[in-house]
Design a protein around this motif. Structure first.
Motif, PDB file in Angstrom:
ATOM      1  N   LEU A   1      31.493  41.102  39.605  1.00  0.00           N
ATOM      2  CA  LEU A   1      30.913  40.382  40.743  1.00  0.00           C
ATOM      3  C   LEU A   1      29.396  40.499  40.773  1.00  0.00           C
ATOM      4  O   LEU A   1      28.704  39.531  41.099  1.00  0.00           O
ATOM      5  CB  LEU A   1      31.498  40.904  42.056  1.00  0.00           C
ATOM      6  N   PHE A   2      28.860  41.667  40.444  1.00  0.00           N
ATOM      7  CA  PHE A   2      27.426  41.900  40.577  1.00  0.00           C
ATOM      8  C   PHE A   2      26.678  41.785  39.254  1.00  0.00           C
ATOM      9  O   PHE A   2      25.501  42.136  39.192  1.00  0.00           O
ATOM     10  CB  PHE A   2      27.174  43.265  41.202  1.00  0.00           C
ATOM     11  N   THR A   3      27.341  41.301  38.194  1.00  0.00           N
ATOM     12  CA  THR A   3      26.651  41.043  36.926  1.00  0.00           C
ATOM     13  C   THR A   3      26.856  39.593  36.494  1.00  0.00           C
ATOM     14  O   THR A   3      25.938  38.784  36.558  1.00  0.00           O
ATOM     15  CB  THR A   3      27.149  42.010  35.833  1.00  0.00           C
ATOM     16  N   ASP A   4      28.053  39.254  36.079  1.00  0.00           N
ATOM     17  CA  ASP A   4      28.308  37.908  35.553  1.00  0.00           C
ATOM     18  C   ASP A   4      28.412  36.856  36.648  1.00  0.00           C
ATOM     19  O   ASP A   4      28.038  35.701  36.437  1.00  0.00           O
ATOM     20  CB  ASP A   4      29.601  37.906  34.722  1.00  0.00           C
ATOM     21  N   TYR A   5      28.923  37.235  37.821  1.00  0.00           N
ATOM     22  CA  TYR A   5      29.147  36.277  38.901  1.00  0.00           C
ATOM     23  C   TYR A   5      28.300  36.587  40.121  1.00  0.00           C
ATOM     24  O   TYR A   5      28.720  36.320  41.250  1.00  0.00           O
ATOM     25  CB  TYR A   5      30.632  36.270  39.294  1.00  0.00           C
ATOM     26  N   VAL A   6      27.097  37.119  39.911  1.00  0.00           N
ATOM     27  CA  VAL A   6      26.278  37.509  41.062  1.00  0.00           C
ATOM     28  C   VAL A   6      25.758  36.278  41.801  1.00  0.00           C
ATOM     29  O   VAL A   6      25.711  36.268  43.044  1.00  0.00           O
ATOM     30  CB  VAL A   6      25.119  38.427  40.599  1.00  0.00           C
TER      31      VAL A   6
ATOM     32  N   LEU B   1      50.996  43.127  39.335  1.00  0.00           N
ATOM     33  CA  LEU B   1      50.045  42.546  38.381  1.00  0.00           C
ATOM     34  C   LEU B   1      48.841  43.451  38.138  1.00  0.00           C
ATOM     35  O   LEU B   1      47.868  43.017  37.515  1.00  0.00           O
ATOM     36  CB  LEU B   1      49.570  41.182  38.901  1.00  0.00           C
ATOM     37  N   GLN B   2      48.884  44.691  38.654  1.00  0.00           N
ATOM     38  CA  GLN B   2      47.816  45.678  38.489  1.00  0.00           C
ATOM     39  C   GLN B   2      46.502  45.206  39.128  1.00  0.00           C
ATOM     40  O   GLN B   2      45.429  45.474  38.622  1.00  0.00           O
ATOM     41  CB  GLN B   2      47.603  46.004  37.017  1.00  0.00           C
ATOM     42  N   ALA B   3      46.617  44.480  40.219  1.00  0.00           N
ATOM     43  CA  ALA B   3      45.444  44.044  40.981  1.00  0.00           C
ATOM     44  C   ALA B   3      45.449  44.801  42.306  1.00  0.00           C
ATOM     45  O   ALA B   3      45.766  44.241  43.360  1.00  0.00           O
ATOM     46  CB  ALA B   3      45.463  42.539  41.195  1.00  0.00           C
TER      47      ALA B   3
ATOM     48  N   GLU C   1      35.931  47.550  37.759  1.00  0.00           N
ATOM     49  CA  GLU C   1      35.681  46.418  36.864  1.00  0.00           C
ATOM     50  C   GLU C   1      35.428  45.135  37.641  1.00  0.00           C
ATOM     51  O   GLU C   1      34.572  44.328  37.263  1.00  0.00           O
ATOM     52  CB  GLU C   1      36.891  46.240  35.936  1.00  0.00           C
ATOM     53  N   LEU C   2      36.147  44.945  38.732  1.00  0.00           N
ATOM     54  CA  LEU C   2      35.925  43.773  39.569  1.00  0.00           C
ATOM     55  C   LEU C   2      34.535  43.796  40.193  1.00  0.00           C
ATOM     56  O   LEU C   2      33.841  42.765  40.239  1.00  0.00           O
ATOM     57  CB  LEU C   2      36.997  43.706  40.657  1.00  0.00           C
ATOM     58  N   GLY C   3      34.111  44.954  40.678  1.00  0.00           N
ATOM     59  CA  GLY C   3      32.764  45.067  41.229  1.00  0.00           C
ATOM     60  C   GLY C   3      31.684  44.836  40.178  1.00  0.00           C
ATOM     61  O   GLY C   3      30.662  44.201  40.456  1.00  0.00           O
ATOM     62  N   ARG C   4      31.924  45.333  38.962  1.00  0.00           N
ATOM     63  CA  ARG C   4      30.940  45.105  37.892  1.00  0.00           C
ATOM     64  C   ARG C   4      30.807  43.627  37.569  1.00  0.00           C
ATOM     65  O   ARG C   4      29.698  43.109  37.383  1.00  0.00           O
ATOM     66  CB  ARG C   4      31.362  45.879  36.645  1.00  0.00           C
TER      67      ARG C   4
END
Length: 200
Positions: A140-145, A49-51, A135-138
């Protein structure tokens, strides 16, 4: 059938068989090893699944830490398997009913229109140089911080509660009181006694 689909069915078959062996194996050590195999196979499905980040996390955290700890605990404990299996057949009807209910719920959910091929088309191929972990880190620390920080606070509270429950005061336990150590006076620790000189 292309190679990706064949790989998916191959890994899914191994995952289902390993999951069945986890609950049917007589030896607890064998059950833990089959669970490790199930985690490895699930990480392969995440790679399809490219994860990549989730796949590596599953291997490093669960297989590399949690399951190894479970394996050592199971191997060190003297588990009486016969005693654990004494009430197996009495709980079998209830367990079978709950299993059938869960299978029916999964069938209703997966059989709905939300999971049809028309509503879930193939994902668009990522561009060159795309990093799923970045992208996952971005996100986590922007939209879902805020949810991320809230989850970390909840985990911190759980760790503190576990430590406090483990280190509760017992009668047979020796402990020190720092406030009493700080409030002690010199005369409480040292006493000078006047004695006559002794001669040989």
């Amino acid at each position: 059938m292309d190679f990706k689909t064949a790989t998916f069915y191959f890994l899914s078959t191994i995952l289902v068989l390993a999951g069945l062996r986890v609950i049917t194996a007589r030896n607890p050590v064998h059950a833990v090893l089959f669970l490790v195999l199930a985690f490895f196979t699930a990480s392969g499905l995440w790679l399809l699944l490219q994860a990549e980040f989730l796949a590596i996390t599953l291997v490093m955290v669960y297989v590399g830490a949690v399951m190894v700890l479970f394996l050592f605990v199971v191997m060190m404990l003297d588990i009486n398997i016969e005693r654990l299996r004494q009430g197996f057949w009495s709980y079998l009807p209830l367990g079978a009913a709950i299993g059938l209910l869960m299978a029916a719920e999964m069938g209703v959910v997966l059989g709905g229109r939300y999971f049809w091929p028309e509503t879930m088309p193939d994902p668009v191929a990522p561009p060159v140089g795309y990093s799923n972990t970045k992208e996952l880190g971005r996100l986590l620390f922007t939209d879902y911080v805020y949810p991320f920080e809230l989850a970390s606070v909840v985990l911190l509270v759980a760790i503190i509660a576990a430590v406090m429950l483990t280190l509760r005061r017992r009668i047979d336990k020796k402990h020190q009181n720092p406030s009493e150590q700080i409030a002690v006076k010199r005369n409480d620790r040292l006493r000078i006694i006047a004695m006559p000189t002794e001669k040989e």
